[in-house]
Design an enzyme around this catalytic site. Structure first.
Site, PDB file in Angstrom:
ATOM      1  CB  THR A  64      13.405  71.548  24.979  1.00 21.95           C
ATOM      2  OG1 THR A  64      11.850  71.326  25.210  1.00 21.95           O
ATOM      3  CG2 THR A  64      14.227  72.639  24.068  1.00 21.95           C
ATOM      4  CB  THR A  65       9.788  68.236  22.322  1.00 19.77           C
ATOM      5  OG1 THR A  65       9.979  67.479  22.723  1.00 19.77           O
ATOM      6  CG2 THR A  65       8.438  68.061  20.339  1.00 19.77           C
TER       7      THR A  65
ATOM      8  CB  ILE B  54       9.889  68.217  37.614  1.00 18.55           C
ATOM      9  CG1 ILE B  54      10.239  67.128  37.259  1.00 18.55           C
ATOM     10  CG2 ILE B  54       9.383  69.135  36.660  1.00 18.55           C
ATOM     11  CD1 ILE B  54       9.031  66.206  36.814  1.00 18.55           C
TER      12      ILE B  54
ATOM     13  CG  ASN C 112      16.722  67.547  19.640  1.00 18.50           C
ATOM     14  OD1 ASN C 112      16.415  66.417  19.650  1.00 18.50           O
ATOM     15  ND2 ASN C 112      15.590  68.365  20.731  1.00 18.50           N
TER      16      ASN C 112
ATOM     17  CG  HIS D 287       6.699  72.488  33.242  1.00 20.45           C
ATOM     18  ND1 HIS D 287       7.556  71.729  32.587  1.00 20.45           N
ATOM     19  CD2 HIS D 287       6.619  73.156  32.765  1.00 20.45           C
ATOM     20  CE1 HIS D 287       7.234  71.076  31.383  1.00 20.45           C
ATOM     21  NE2 HIS D 287       6.700  73.324  31.454  1.00 20.45           N
TER      22      HIS D 287
HETATM   23  P1  OAD Z   1      10.241  65.728  25.387  1.00 22.82           P
HETATM   24  O1  OAD Z   1      10.483  64.403  25.829  1.00 22.82           O
HETATM   25  O2  OAD Z   1       9.321  66.378  24.672  1.00 22.82           O
HETATM   26  O3  OAD Z   1      10.993  66.207  24.125  1.00 22.82           O
HETATM   27  C1  OAD Z   1      12.414  65.520  24.636  1.00 22.82           C
HETATM   28  C2  OAD Z   1      13.352  65.995  23.390  1.00 22.82           C
HETATM   29  O4  OAD Z   1      15.271  65.804  23.799  1.00 22.82           O
HETATM   30  C3  OAD Z   1      13.685  65.579  22.353  1.00 22.82           C
HETATM   31  O5  OAD Z   1      13.511  66.498  21.138  1.00 22.82           O
HETATM   32  C4  OAD Z   1      14.573  64.793  21.771  1.00 22.82           C
HETATM   33  O6  OAD Z   1      14.722  64.913  20.051  1.00 22.82           O
HETATM   34  C5  OAD Z   1      15.258  65.560  22.370  1.00 22.82           C
HETATM   35  N1  OAD Z   1      16.457  64.381  23.356  1.00 22.82           N
HETATM   36  C6  OAD Z   1      16.582  63.006  23.902  1.00 22.82           C
HETATM   37  N2  OAD Z   1      17.751  62.690  24.044  1.00 22.82           N
HETATM   38  C7  OAD Z   1      19.104  63.647  23.653  1.00 22.82           C
HETATM   39  C8  OAD Z   1      19.542  63.845  23.933  1.00 22.82           C
HETATM   40  N3  OAD Z   1      20.964  62.575  24.131  1.00 22.82           N
HETATM   41  N4  OAD Z   1      20.355  64.546  24.027  1.00 22.82           N
HETATM   42  C9  OAD Z   1      19.966  66.092  23.074  1.00 22.82           C
HETATM   43  N5  OAD Z   1      18.014  66.154  22.929  1.00 22.82           N
HETATM   44  C10 OAD Z   1      18.138  63.997  23.440  1.00 22.82           C
HETATM   45  O7  OAD Z   1      10.597  66.423  26.794  1.00 22.82           O
HETATM   46  P2  OAD Z   1      10.841  68.064  26.928  1.00 22.82           P
HETATM   47  O8  OAD Z   1      10.845  69.209  25.031  1.00 22.82           O
HETATM   48  O9  OAD Z   1      10.904  68.372  28.324  1.00 22.82           O
HETATM   49  O10 OAD Z   1       5.767  68.863  30.881  1.00 22.82           O
HETATM   50  O11 OAD Z   1       9.325  68.043  27.032  1.00 22.82           O
HETATM   51  C11 OAD Z   1       8.706  69.318  27.565  1.00 22.82           C
HETATM   52  C12 OAD Z   1       7.205  68.816  28.668  1.00 22.82           C
HETATM   53  O12 OAD Z   1       6.838  68.344  27.854  1.00 22.82           O
HETATM   54  C13 OAD Z   1       7.783  68.454  30.187  1.00 22.82           C
HETATM   55  O13 OAD Z   1       8.411  69.114  30.853  1.00 22.82           O
HETATM   56  C14 OAD Z   1       6.659  68.195  30.527  1.00 22.82           C
HETATM   57  C15 OAD Z   1       5.245  67.531  29.348  1.00 22.82           C
HETATM   58  O14 OAD Z   1       4.671  67.693  28.627  1.00 22.82           O
HETATM   59  C16 OAD Z   1       4.806  68.885  32.065  1.00 22.82           C
HETATM   60  O15 OAD Z   1       4.756  67.863  32.133  1.00 22.82           O
HETATM   61  C17 OAD Z   1       4.259  70.389  32.044  1.00 22.82           C
END
Ligand code: OAD
Length: 255
Positions: free
Chosen positions: A196-197, A109, A221, A125
């Site tokens: 992304t997770t 966001i 990732n 989002h």
């Molecule tokens: P997360 O915080 O769940 O996950 C971040 C991901 O990025 C993890 O899988 C890490 O391993 C990976 N990561 C960390 N550093 C990195 C790097 N330098 N390069 C590549 N990957 C890296 O974030 P999202 O998957 O975006 O939703 O989470 C999705 C949603 O979870 C958010 O938008 C939010 C939350 O619930 C809402 O607010 C509705």
């Protein structure tokens, strides 16, 4: 150069339509904490107000106790304030060409994809800088929340304002989902899942659909995720340097 990098580079060079699904990891190198990282910062998962982060940032709390939601929305805004795009955003933004269309479906966001110059960005989002009225059609852009009232009111109808983001328990914006479905219908030649997770069905399903169609899937990732086993190519690496290497391979140079 690693043979996976060469192979993905070759596919990227030939691809006419490319989809990136991105999450908080893409902004990690811009010093924006990831969601899981930010939540883990609270001991036993509770905010200082004694409720879980997800509860403070839920649609229901915004209705019942807007001051509590705004407190944590303001913290989110503070975490993105002044932050700038990194190599991952810039590399994705530089990929489109007359022959190649690039779409980015992001859960972030923070608007950093657009700031890097990407055009076809689907904000699944929403966007923290877009402020809307909870009752009427009023909307406004706030470049910063600094100096704003803790509980801002609509200048037109005096109802509460809120950021145009998807809070926990809320539905995704229908127009964005519709546009995403249309683009998936047209198909892609290459799909990347980056930083992304992959916890939500709307970011997992496009990967499954790509597999069904025989579209190659690339995951970047450092950690394994629920879609890792579906990826044809998996790079356990940080997004910025990895994307730079892949783009360089696509351009026939070394990074
Ligand atoms: P997360 O915080 O769940 O996950 C971040 C991901 O990025 C993890 O899988 C890490 O391993 C990976 N990561 C960390 N550093 C990195 C790097 N330098 N390069 C590549 N990957 C890296 O974030 P999202 O998957 O975006 O939703 O989470 C999705 C949603 O979870 C958010 O938008 C939010 C939350 O619930 C809402 O607010 C509705």
């Amino acid at each position: 150069m690693n043979s996976d990098i060469i192979q993905v580079g070759a596919r990227l060079r030939r691809a006419r339509r490319v989809l990136f699904i991105t999450g908080a990891g893409v902004s990690a190198e811009s010093q924006i904490p990831t969601f899981r990282g930010a939540t883990a910062a609270f001991a036993d998962g509770l905010t200082e107000d004694g409720v879980p982060f997800e509860a403070a940032l839920s649609g229901e709390t915004l209705r019942r106790n807007p001051a509590l939601s705004w407190k944590y929305l303001a913290r989110l805004e503070l975490s993105i304030r002044g932050k700038t795009p990194n190599a991952a955003h810039h590399t994705m933004a530089a990929l489109p060409s007359p022959e190649r269309t690039v779409w980015i479906a992001t859960q972030n966001i923070d608007e950093l994809h657009q700031r890097a110059g990407s055009r076809n960005v689907l904000e699944l989002h929403g966007n923290l800088r877009r402020i809307i009225c909870t009752q009427c059609d009023y909307s406004v852009r706030w470049e910063t929340y600094e100096g704003r009232a803790e509980l801002p009111r609509c200048p037109e109808c005096r109802s509460g304002l809120r950021p145009d983001v998807v809070l926990y328990g809320e539905s995704l914006p229908g127009d964005v989902l519709g546009a995403f479905a249309d683009e998936q219908q047209q198909g892609f030649d290459l799909l990347f899942s980056v930083g992304t997770t992959s916890l939500f069905p709307y970011v997992i399903e496009p990967v499954l659909a790509a597999r069904r169609r025989g579209t190659p899937v690339v995951e970047i990732n450092p950690e394994a995720t629920p879609v890792s086993h579906l990826a044809d190519f998996r790079f356990a690496a940080a997004a910025g340097p990895m994307l730079q290497q892949l783009a360089a391979a696509a351009n026939g140079s070394t990074a």
